[in-house]
Design an enzyme around this catalytic site. Structure first.
Site, short mmCIF file in Angstrom:
data_model
loop_
_atom_site.label_atom_id
_atom_site.label_comp_id
_atom_site.label_asym_id
_atom_site.label_seq_id
_atom_site.Cartn_x
_atom_site.Cartn_y
_atom_site.Cartn_z
N ARG A 73 38.60 40.14 37.60
CA ARG A 73 39.71 40.63 36.77
C ARG A 73 40.65 39.47 36.50
NH1 ARG A 73 42.77 44.03 39.85
NH2 ARG A 73 44.41 42.49 39.74
N GLU A 99 46.38 34.89 37.18
CA GLU A 99 45.31 34.50 38.11
C GLU A 99 44.03 35.19 37.70
OE1 GLU A 99 45.98 36.01 42.07
OE2 GLU A 99 46.23 38.06 41.35
N ASN A 147 40.91 37.19 39.64
CA ASN A 147 40.44 37.71 40.93
C ASN A 147 38.92 37.72 40.93
OD1 ASN A 147 43.03 38.90 42.17
ND2 ASN A 147 43.04 39.64 40.07
N SER A 150 40.85 45.35 42.10
CA SER A 150 41.04 46.81 42.26
C SER A 150 41.49 47.50 40.99
CB SER A 150 42.12 47.10 43.30
OG SER A 150 41.96 46.32 44.38
N LYS A 187 43.40 29.77 44.10
CA LYS A 187 44.47 29.22 43.27
C LYS A 187 44.27 27.73 43.06
CE LYS A 187 46.67 33.15 43.47
NZ LYS A 187 45.61 33.85 44.19
N LYS A 205 52.53 29.01 45.05
CA LYS A 205 51.48 29.99 45.40
C LYS A 205 50.56 29.48 46.50
CE LYS A 205 50.88 32.59 41.17
NZ LYS A 205 49.85 33.17 40.32
N GLU A 232 45.10 36.10 48.62
CA GLU A 232 44.92 37.15 47.61
C GLU A 232 45.67 38.40 48.05
OE1 GLU A 232 43.45 36.87 44.86
OE2 GLU A 232 42.39 34.98 45.11
N GLY A 233 45.70 39.37 47.15
CA GLY A 233 46.22 40.68 47.54
C GLY A 233 47.67 40.90 47.19
N ARG A 266 49.71 46.99 34.86
CA ARG A 266 50.62 47.32 35.97
C ARG A 266 52.03 46.87 35.62
NH1 ARG A 266 47.90 43.98 40.40
NH2 ARG A 266 47.41 42.78 38.55
N1 GSH Z 1 41.67 46.95 49.58
C1 GSH Z 1 42.29 47.42 48.38
C2 GSH Z 1 41.25 47.90 47.40
O1 GSH Z 1 40.07 47.69 47.64
O2 GSH Z 1 41.64 48.48 46.38
C3 GSH Z 1 43.18 46.35 47.79
C4 GSH Z 1 42.45 45.14 47.32
C5 GSH Z 1 43.40 44.17 46.62
O3 GSH Z 1 44.57 43.98 47.00
N2 GSH Z 1 42.87 43.59 45.55
C6 GSH Z 1 43.64 42.71 44.72
C7 GSH Z 1 44.02 43.51 43.50
O4 GSH Z 1 43.28 43.65 42.55
C8 GSH Z 1 42.83 41.51 44.34
S1 GSH Z 1 42.37 40.60 45.78
N3 GSH Z 1 45.19 44.15 43.60
C9 GSH Z 1 45.73 44.96 42.57
C10 GSH Z 1 47.01 45.65 43.00
O5 GSH Z 1 47.18 45.93 44.19
O6 GSH Z 1 47.81 45.94 42.11
#
Ligand code: GSH
Length: 474
Positions: free
Chosen positions: A119, A139, A141, A146, A305, A363, A367-368, A450
């Protein structure tokens, strides 16, 4: 920009009640903090957010280029080694992934096929041309991208709310672009499962014990059936993979009696998710196996990054892309990215950041969401980093200047919707399946928007900051 009109205050309550029930009816939900079987609506904005159509199409179009770029980076051992050499000296997490990458490379890869569910995220940028907003990449991913599962439901929610307000003008509906992210991610998993070539094998999603975003993942699981009802997805934690997993001599991965065709990581992107060396051993076992990894360690590293920063340096993109048009498409989304590695260039970056910290974001590789450093904290961090090598944990990036709009934020933990000044981020999902140097599948499959209050500098939905939204094309 033609922002959507806010509904009158007395209709907000009505719309929010309808919206919350819509979410619960359509699985636009997350697990609540209370218990496994208690759900709450996912956080959302009451209105979709205006986004220039031209920029939406630009981000959509460039996704397949990014898929190829990230994949080529993941195939280039010399490049990854060089780009990450400083980072792995000081960043233990990247070093661990790199170690797994090197170890399995030397042993000889048991599975040449890999799956990327990527993404790429963008913000609109006012830059110095407020009348001509551009898009800048935040970034890309390459692991655990997600909300592909829930995102199409947000468009449906906004379309429903628009109907409730008697906006039956079909041209308005066209402004909410169709979103196939869930089907697209599901199809990617099914295609990878098919390439594995054993109907009796299953795909496995690696999850954390306390995953609250389970329904986003469930949506993907359920839509996999639409492509092929034989493709099953089982859920396992690192702990379960440790106790019930086994690597056969021919590198077949067996977990809980199932042969694993695809390992889909929705955990393991943050050091804290590895509770002990056992979890690292589980990651290594999976990487060594004949299962198709989503992502492979190489693809995981290609999304760091540091790699993003190196790719933006003059002349580097040309190593991977020769077509001038593609180069321009990709490059036009880059914002200023600067190295902090030991040496004169890194020193220059430090000086620049300390002189005007509000222009930048610092940065780390993590991630996350929610780990970035802003303002005076940039100055503090850099001044406190006395061991120059430690600077390589970070990169510096120009702060993107997105337009601020107003929207109602609806969150389960808030007693009432909150009217807030907000900024938005739009991501596109890409699916890439490759076999060695051959690309088998390259698709753009949908989007995620988002939106969060300007009070939060950083963080996504999972880290409790952002809210699900959908674009309204203008
Ligand atoms: N473990 C959760 C899942 O599988 O949905 C979170 C994974 C996560 O934080 N993914 C990040 C993301 O896309 C990329 S490493 N986050 C989007 C957000 O939380 O808005």
């Amino acid at each position: 920009m033609d922002a959507r009109e806010l509904p009158a205050e007395d209709t907000v309550e009505y719309l929010v009640t309808e919206a919350k029930d819509y979410c619960l009816t359509h699985g636009l939900v997350m697990q609540s903090k209370e218990s496994y079987f208690t759900v709450e609506h996912a956080p959302f904005t009451l209105l979709p957010t205006a986004f220039p159509k031209r920029r939406f199409l630009q981000a959509k179009e460039v996704q397949k280029d990014f898929n190829v770029l990230v994949y080529r980076v993941s195939q280039d051992h010399e490049f990854l080694k060089e780009a990450l050499s400083g980072t792995i000296e000081v960043d233990d997490f990247t070093a661990k992934i790199f170690e797994i990458y090197e170890m399995t490379r030397k042993e000889g890869l048991s599975q040449p096929i890999s799956l990327g569910i990527l993404r790429s995220d963008y913000m609109l940028d006012k830059g110095n041309k407020p009348d001509d907003l551009s898009i800048k990449q935040v970034e890309i991913n390459t692991i655990a991208s997600s909300f592909g599962g829930l995102s199409p439901q947000v468009r449906a929610l906004h379309s429903f709310l628009s109907d409730l307000q008697n906006e039956h003008d079909p041209s308005k509906k066209d402004k909410l672009p169709v979103n196939t992210s869930c089907l697209g991610v599901a199809a990617g998993l099914v295609d990878a499962w098919k390439y594995y070539g054993n109907e009796r094998a299953v795909a496995m999603i690696v999850v954390s014990e306390d995953e609250r975003n389970r329904f986003d993942q469930r949506w993907v699981q359920h839509l996999m059936r639409e492509h092929d009802p034989r493709a099953h997805l089982i859920r396992k934690t690192f702990n379960e993979i440790n106790s019930k997993g086994q690597l056969k001599e021919d590198k077949t991965l067996i977990v809980d009696g199932y042969e694993i065709a695809v390992v889909y990581f929705r955990n393991g992107y943050d050091p804290h998710q590895y509770s002990s060396e056992n979890d690292w051993n589980a990651r290594l076992m999976m990487e060594r196996s004949r299962a198709i990894k989503c992502p492979s360690a190489a693809l995981h590293l290609a999304g760091t990054k540091k790699v993003q920063q190196v790719l933006a340096s003059p002349g580097v993109l040309e190593r991977f892309i020769s077509d001038e048009e593609v180069l321009n498409r990709i490059r036009s989304t880059f914002t200023g990215l600067y190295t902090l590695d030991e040496g004169p260039e890194g020193d220059k970056t430090v000086e620049m950041a300390i002189a005007d910290p509000d222009r930048f974001v610092l940065k780390p590789q993590l991630e996350g969401g929610g780990h970035n450093i802003f303002g005076e904290d940039i100055v503090k961090t850099l001044k406190n980093t006395t061991n120059v090598k430690e600077r390589s944990k970070y990169i510096l990036m120009d702060k993107i200047q997105p337009p601020v709009t107003k929207n109602y934020i609806v969150r389960a933990e808030l007693p009432k919707p909150v009217l807030a000044d907000v900024i938005s981020e739009l991501g596109f999902f890409g699916i890439l399946i490759s076999r060695g140097d051959e690309i088998l599948v390259n698709r753009e499959v949908g989007h995620l928007m988002r939106t969060k209050s300007i009070d939060h500098n950083d963080g996504g939905v999972c880290s409790g900051r952002a809210n699900l939204d959908s674009p309204y094309l203008v």
